[in-house]
Structure formats: structure tokens, C-alpha cells
Design a protein around this motif. Structure first.
Motif, PDB file in Angstrom:
ATOM      1  N   GLY A 178      83.117  39.933 112.336  1.00 41.97           N
ATOM      2  CA  GLY A 178      82.933  38.661 112.666  1.00 41.97           C
ATOM      3  C   GLY A 178      81.799  37.620 112.433  1.00 41.97           C
ATOM      4  O   GLY A 178      81.560  36.773 112.904  1.00 41.97           O
TER       5      GLY A 178
ATOM      6  N   ASN B 150      79.679  41.930 118.850  1.00 42.58           N
ATOM      7  CA  ASN B 150      80.529  40.730 118.848  1.00 42.58           C
ATOM      8  C   ASN B 150      81.880  41.495 119.775  1.00 42.58           C
ATOM      9  O   ASN B 150      82.816  41.725 118.845  1.00 42.58           O
TER      10      ASN B 150
ATOM     11  N   ILE C 116      83.224  39.637 123.060  1.00 47.31           N
ATOM     12  CA  ILE C 116      83.584  38.208 123.476  1.00 47.31           C
ATOM     13  C   ILE C 116      82.931  37.480 122.501  1.00 47.31           C
ATOM     14  O   ILE C 116      81.874  37.171 122.500  1.00 47.31           O
TER      15      ILE C 116
HETATM   16  P1  ADP Z   1      83.459  39.227 108.470  1.00 45.59           P
HETATM   17  O1  ADP Z   1      82.996  38.005 107.926  1.00 45.59           O
HETATM   18  O2  ADP Z   1      82.455  39.991 109.434  1.00 45.59           O
HETATM   19  O3  ADP Z   1      84.020  40.074 107.519  1.00 45.59           O
HETATM   20  P2  ADP Z   1      85.377  37.649 110.031  1.00 45.59           P
HETATM   21  O4  ADP Z   1      84.413  36.786 110.673  1.00 45.59           O
HETATM   22  O5  ADP Z   1      86.311  37.151 108.709  1.00 45.59           O
HETATM   23  O6  ADP Z   1      84.643  38.891 109.595  1.00 45.59           O
HETATM   24  O7  ADP Z   1      86.316  37.983 111.096  1.00 45.59           O
HETATM   25  C1  ADP Z   1      87.375  39.104 111.009  1.00 45.59           C
HETATM   26  C2  ADP Z   1      88.594  38.645 111.908  1.00 45.59           C
HETATM   27  O8  ADP Z   1      88.142  39.037 113.206  1.00 45.59           O
HETATM   28  C3  ADP Z   1      89.106  37.356 111.787  1.00 45.59           C
HETATM   29  O9  ADP Z   1      90.363  37.057 111.883  1.00 45.59           O
HETATM   30  C4  ADP Z   1      88.058  36.677 113.055  1.00 45.59           C
HETATM   31  O10 ADP Z   1      88.988  35.485 113.532  1.00 45.59           O
HETATM   32  C5  ADP Z   1      88.263  37.897 114.044  1.00 45.59           C
HETATM   33  N1  ADP Z   1      87.223  37.727 115.200  1.00 45.59           N
HETATM   34  C6  ADP Z   1      85.910  37.399 114.843  1.00 45.59           C
HETATM   35  N2  ADP Z   1      85.346  37.738 115.895  1.00 45.59           N
HETATM   36  C7  ADP Z   1      86.025  38.102 116.880  1.00 45.59           C
HETATM   37  C8  ADP Z   1      86.107  38.272 118.261  1.00 45.59           C
HETATM   38  N3  ADP Z   1      84.799  38.347 119.154  1.00 45.59           N
HETATM   39  N4  ADP Z   1      87.157  38.738 118.717  1.00 45.59           N
HETATM   40  C9  ADP Z   1      88.365  38.846 118.332  1.00 45.59           C
HETATM   41  N5  ADP Z   1      88.531  38.626 116.886  1.00 45.59           N
HETATM   42  C10 ADP Z   1      87.436  38.085 116.278  1.00 45.59           C
END
Ligand code: ADP
Ligand code: 5GP
Length: 211
Positions: A18, A169, A171
């Protein structure tokens, strides 16, 4: 010593934890913060914009930048090359803007050596299951590539103890609040505050408070 420039924040996390979501929230909600747009040889995902999410370049362009020593750090991650161009970051820091680097653990180790004052933050998913579900939900990679990212995640998580701060991460809003408190507290460090106050405030006579 007076502090007259911005701070460098290094954020790492296993893919899918996230990090991009949280960095976007920080940029939208906090002032005086800039995101360093990396160069990469990977292909854009649907919705990603060249120059905003990454500078998408060919392997040849990337290698030429390496040869010209234009990167502050660079690394091979999940079979692609990623790097942070030095000039943009240095320019923003010198103008007092805080800069966020969203980089992997290898890049973070290089930055720590070159910038001992950089503040490093590791973002952990709440569980392996959540990490896998988030990678699947994002839908940007094949199952094979997701398996590669999960294998790399195990290795990356071994570096967590080298980071100054860790945010779980679970919530999203809680994780955002933790990240913004870390940045907020760095901004309240004495040298930084002293660089922005009227120093005559500190030159009062010793008995001034009793007048
Ligand atoms: P990263 O940049 O670390 O690879 P992303 O920000 O692209 O990850 O997040 C991966 C997926 O998880 C996305 O679809 C995002 O919307 C979702 N996501 C991020 N944080 C949370 C959270 N706290 N709870 C549920 N889903 C999340
Ligand atoms: P993604 O392909 O999911 O955008 O990013 C994959 C990984 O590459 C993430 O861990 C991300 O932090 C890392 N990354 C992105 N930009 C850079 C960079 O400039 N340098 C390094 N070392 N890693 C980066």
C-alpha cells in the motif's frame, strides 16, 4: 547548526503493501512535500502516466544515465531497473521542500550511506494473506509475476530492522495518520524550527520572563 533545507524521507515496502496509495494520500494532504518520480525500464500499468508515476525509459536510456552518474541510487527490482535522478531531489531539498523516495530496500541502503540524515520508513502489510489479496485486487500483474513479487517480499521484509520507523498498513486511515505524524515530528526538530523563527526571540535577557 541552523537547518536550512528539506528532509529526505525514504519509504519502502514489499510490493502490494500500500505504499503508492499512502504516498498519494501524503502528497494530497500535506504541504511542502514532493514525490521523487523515479526512472524505470518497466512498462506502464493501465492508468499510469509518464512523468507523473514514473519516467518510463528504455534499458539503453537507463544505462546511459547510470554511465553519466545521474542517479542518486538505482537497483534491479523484480527484473526491471529503477532509479532516482539526483538533480531533481537535490534541487527540491535545497529549496526547503521535503522529498519522498518510494524505493526498494537496496536503494534505501544506498541512500542511507549517502544521506545519513535521511529518515527511513518501512510499511508492513498486516499479514501475508492481506498482501496476496492486495496484489490480486490491484490486478496489474499476472499470477506468475505476483508469485515473483511475493517471493521478493519475503527477502525485503528481512530489512525492516534497518529502518528508523515501521508502519503497519492495516486500516488505511490509521497508517496514513502514523506516516503523517512521523513527518510532522521531523518537522518539529529543534534545528528545523530554529531555522524558521525570529532568532531575536532567543536573545532576551535572562530575567525577561519576570518583567
Ligand atoms: P504498493 O505501492 O505498495 O505496491 P498499492 O498502493 O498499489 O501498493 O496497493 C496495492 C492494493 O492494495 C491497491 O489495490 C490498494 O488500493 C490496496 N490497499 C492499499 N492499502 C490498503 C489497506 N490498508 N486496506 C486494503 N487495501 C489496501
Ligand atoms: P512497482 O513496479 O510496483 O511500481 O515498484 C516495484 C518496486 O520498485 C517497489 O518496491 C518500489 O519502491 C521500487 N522502486 C520504485 N522506484 C524506485 C527507485 O527509483 N529506486 C529503487 N531502488 N527502487 C524503486
Amino acid at each position: 547548526m541552523p537547518h536550512s533545507k528539506g528532509d529526505l524521507f525514504v519509504i519502502s515496502a514489499p510490493s502490494g503493501a500500500g505504499k503508492s496509495t499512502l504516498c498519494q494520500m501524503l502528497l494530497q494532504r500535506m504541504d511542502g512535500l514532493a514525490f521523487s518520480v523515479s526512472h524505470t525500464t518497466r512498462s506502464p500499468r493501465p492508468g499510469e502516466v509518464d512523468g507523473r508515476d514514473y519516467h518510463f525509459v528504455s534499458s539503453k536510456e537507463f544505462e546511459d544515465m547510470v554511465a553519466r552518474d545521474e542517479f542518486l541510487e538505482w537497483a534491479r527490482v523484480h527484473d526491471n531497473l529503477y532509479g532516482t535522478a539526483r538533480s531533481q531531489v537535490m534541487d527540491q531539498l535545497s529549496r526547503g521542500i521535503d522529498v519522498i523516495l518510494d524505493i526498494d530496500v537496496q536503494g534505501a541502503a544506498q541512500v542511507r550511506k549517502r544521506f545519513p540524515t535521511a529518515i527511513s520508513i518501512f510499511i508492513l502489510p498486516p499479514s501475508w494473506q492481506a498482501l496476496e489479496e492486495r496484489l490480486l485486487k490491484r490486478g496489474s500483474e499476472s499470477r506468475e509475476r505476483i508469485a515473483l513479487r511475493l517471493r521478493n517480499a519475503m527477502q525485503e521484509m528481512e530489512s525492516v530492522s534497518s529502518y528508523d520507523y515501521t508502519v503497519v498498513n492495516d486500516i488505511l486511515d490509521d497508517a496514513f495518520r502514523s506516516l503523517s505524524s512521523i513527518i510532522g515530528s521531523v518537522r518539529l526538530k529543534t534545528p528545523r524550527v530554529l531555522a524558521s523563527v525570529d532568532l531575536s526571540l532567543l536573545n532576551l535577557p535572562a530575567d525577561a520572563w519576570f518583567l
